[in-house]
Design an enzyme around this catalytic site. Structure first.
Site, short mmCIF file in Angstrom:
data_model
loop_
_atom_site.label_atom_id
_atom_site.label_comp_id
_atom_site.label_asym_id
_atom_site.label_seq_id
_atom_site.Cartn_x
_atom_site.Cartn_y
_atom_site.Cartn_z
N LYS A 14 29.73 38.20 42.04
CA LYS A 14 28.76 37.63 41.10
C LYS A 14 28.59 36.13 41.32
O LYS A 14 27.48 35.63 41.43
CB LYS A 14 29.17 37.89 39.64
CG LYS A 14 29.30 39.36 39.29
CD LYS A 14 29.59 39.56 37.81
CE LYS A 14 30.94 39.05 37.36
NZ LYS A 14 32.09 39.86 37.80
N ARG A 89 30.38 40.68 28.37
CA ARG A 89 31.47 41.47 28.92
C ARG A 89 31.99 42.50 27.92
O ARG A 89 32.93 43.23 28.23
CB ARG A 89 32.62 40.53 29.27
CG ARG A 89 32.97 40.47 30.74
CD ARG A 89 34.05 39.41 30.88
NE ARG A 89 34.76 39.49 32.11
CZ ARG A 89 34.53 38.67 33.15
NH1 ARG A 89 33.59 37.76 33.08
NH2 ARG A 89 35.26 38.77 34.22
N ARG A 128 40.93 35.75 47.96
CA ARG A 128 40.35 34.58 47.30
C ARG A 128 41.44 33.64 46.80
O ARG A 128 41.30 32.42 46.84
CB ARG A 128 39.51 35.08 46.11
CG ARG A 128 38.68 34.07 45.42
CD ARG A 128 37.67 34.73 44.50
NE ARG A 128 38.28 35.45 43.37
CZ ARG A 128 37.59 36.06 42.42
NH1 ARG A 128 36.28 36.04 42.46
NH2 ARG A 128 38.20 36.67 41.44
N ARG A 130 42.66 32.90 43.77
CA ARG A 130 42.57 32.12 42.54
C ARG A 130 43.84 32.35 41.74
O ARG A 130 44.57 33.31 41.99
CB ARG A 130 41.34 32.61 41.76
CG ARG A 130 40.60 31.53 41.03
CD ARG A 130 39.26 32.03 40.52
NE ARG A 130 39.39 33.12 39.56
CZ ARG A 130 38.38 33.88 39.16
NH1 ARG A 130 37.16 33.67 39.63
NH2 ARG A 130 38.58 34.84 38.29
N ARG A 141 42.76 43.09 35.01
CA ARG A 141 41.34 42.76 34.87
C ARG A 141 40.45 43.97 35.19
O ARG A 141 39.43 44.17 34.55
CB ARG A 141 40.99 41.57 35.78
CG ARG A 141 41.42 40.25 35.13
CD ARG A 141 41.65 39.17 36.14
NE ARG A 141 40.48 38.86 36.90
CZ ARG A 141 40.51 38.39 38.16
NH1 ARG A 141 41.66 38.21 38.77
NH2 ARG A 141 39.40 38.09 38.77
P1 ADP Z 1 35.99 37.63 37.54
O1 ADP Z 1 34.63 38.21 37.25
O2 ADP Z 1 36.23 37.48 39.00
O3 ADP Z 1 37.11 38.35 36.83
P2 ADP Z 1 35.37 35.29 35.91
O4 ADP Z 1 35.41 33.93 36.45
O5 ADP Z 1 34.04 35.86 35.53
O6 ADP Z 1 36.10 36.15 37.02
O7 ADP Z 1 36.31 35.42 34.62
C1 ADP Z 1 37.64 34.95 34.63
C2 ADP Z 1 38.31 35.19 33.27
O8 ADP Z 1 37.61 34.44 32.24
C3 ADP Z 1 38.32 36.62 32.77
O9 ADP Z 1 39.38 37.38 33.32
C4 ADP Z 1 38.47 36.39 31.25
O10 ADP Z 1 39.80 36.06 30.91
C5 ADP Z 1 37.62 35.16 31.00
N1 ADP Z 1 36.21 35.48 30.66
C6 ADP Z 1 35.11 35.17 31.41
N2 ADP Z 1 33.99 35.61 30.81
C7 ADP Z 1 34.37 36.23 29.67
C8 ADP Z 1 33.69 36.91 28.61
N3 ADP Z 1 32.35 37.05 28.62
N4 ADP Z 1 34.40 37.42 27.58
C9 ADP Z 1 35.74 37.28 27.54
N5 ADP Z 1 36.45 36.67 28.50
C10 ADP Z 1 35.80 36.14 29.56
#
Ligand code: ADP
Length: 186
Positions: A14, A89, A128, A130, A141
């Site tokens: 994404k 989400r 990656r 991270r 996750r």
């Molecule tokens: P990825 O999609 O690779 O898991 P993101 O950078 O989108 O990584 O998200 C990293 C973390 O940020 C998630 O695991 C969660 O803890 C938090 N997070 C991001 N967006 C949301 C959301 N819309 N609602 C709740 N937690 C979120």
């Protein structure tokens, strides 16, 4: 004017696709993950509040995310459109976004669902590196994605603006596929 949502499991690409997509539509890229990581590295009150959730791969509570996204969408640079990455989400987040867009007199034009098999997701996230990309956190996750996030697909599929994109190939090919699926918007 394009209101776009990039949807998909963690590791689907994404963030990578969002950069070129936001540029070609000339709209701001709003990544909730990036906003949280910036808050954490700046040690702001928001960052301190959300750090443990990110570290464990759990979702930040809906109200915290929603307040942050509302504030971001209310900024003036979103008047010509926006690209949401990582939000919504959960079903409550999706419902709140509906109301918020109505308030703003805007609508979502398309939800781009990036589809990638689980083994590819895991390989990508491990490479990656991270902080939340350890094997145990990745498993958490992915579980959270299936339980809380994937059900949103039905919520959007009912509205006919969901497009499925096969994301199990190179970055450039995925970019082309997304552009083709959005050709009528530009
Ligand atoms: P990825 O999609 O690779 O898991 P993101 O950078 O989108 O990584 O998200 C990293 C973390 O940020 C998630 O695991 C969660 O803890 C938090 N997070 C991001 N967006 C949301 C959301 N819309 N609602 C709740 N937690 C979120």
């Amino acid at each position: 004017m394009a209101g776009l949502i990039l949807f998909g499991p963690p590791g689907a690409g994404k963030g990578t696709q969002a950069v070129s997509l936001a540029e070609s539509f000339n709209i701001p890229h709003i990544s909730t993950g990036d906003l949280f990581r910036a808050a954490i590295s700046g040690q702001t009150p928001l960052g301190l509040k959300v750090q443990s959730y990110l570290d464990k791969g759990q979702l930040v509570p809906d109200q915290v995310v929603i307040d942050m996204v509302r504030e971001r969408l209310m900024q003036s640079d979103t008047s010509g459109g926006w690209l949401l990455d990582g939000f919504p989400r959960t079903i409550p987040q999706a419902q709140t976004l509906d109301n918020l867009l109505q308030e703003m007199n805007q609508n979502c034009d398309r939800v781009i669902n990036l589809q990638v098999p689980e083994q590819t997701l895991i390989t990508r996230m491990l490479s990656r590196g991270r902080k939340d990309d350890t094997e145990a956190v990745i498993q958490d996750r992915l579980q959270v994605y299936h339980r809380e996030t994937a059900p949103i697909l039905d919520f959007y599929r009912d509205r006919n603006y969901l497009v499925d994109i096969d994301g199990d190939t190179t970055v450039d090919v995925v970019t082309e596929r997304i552009k083709t699926a959005l050709a009528d918007l530009s």
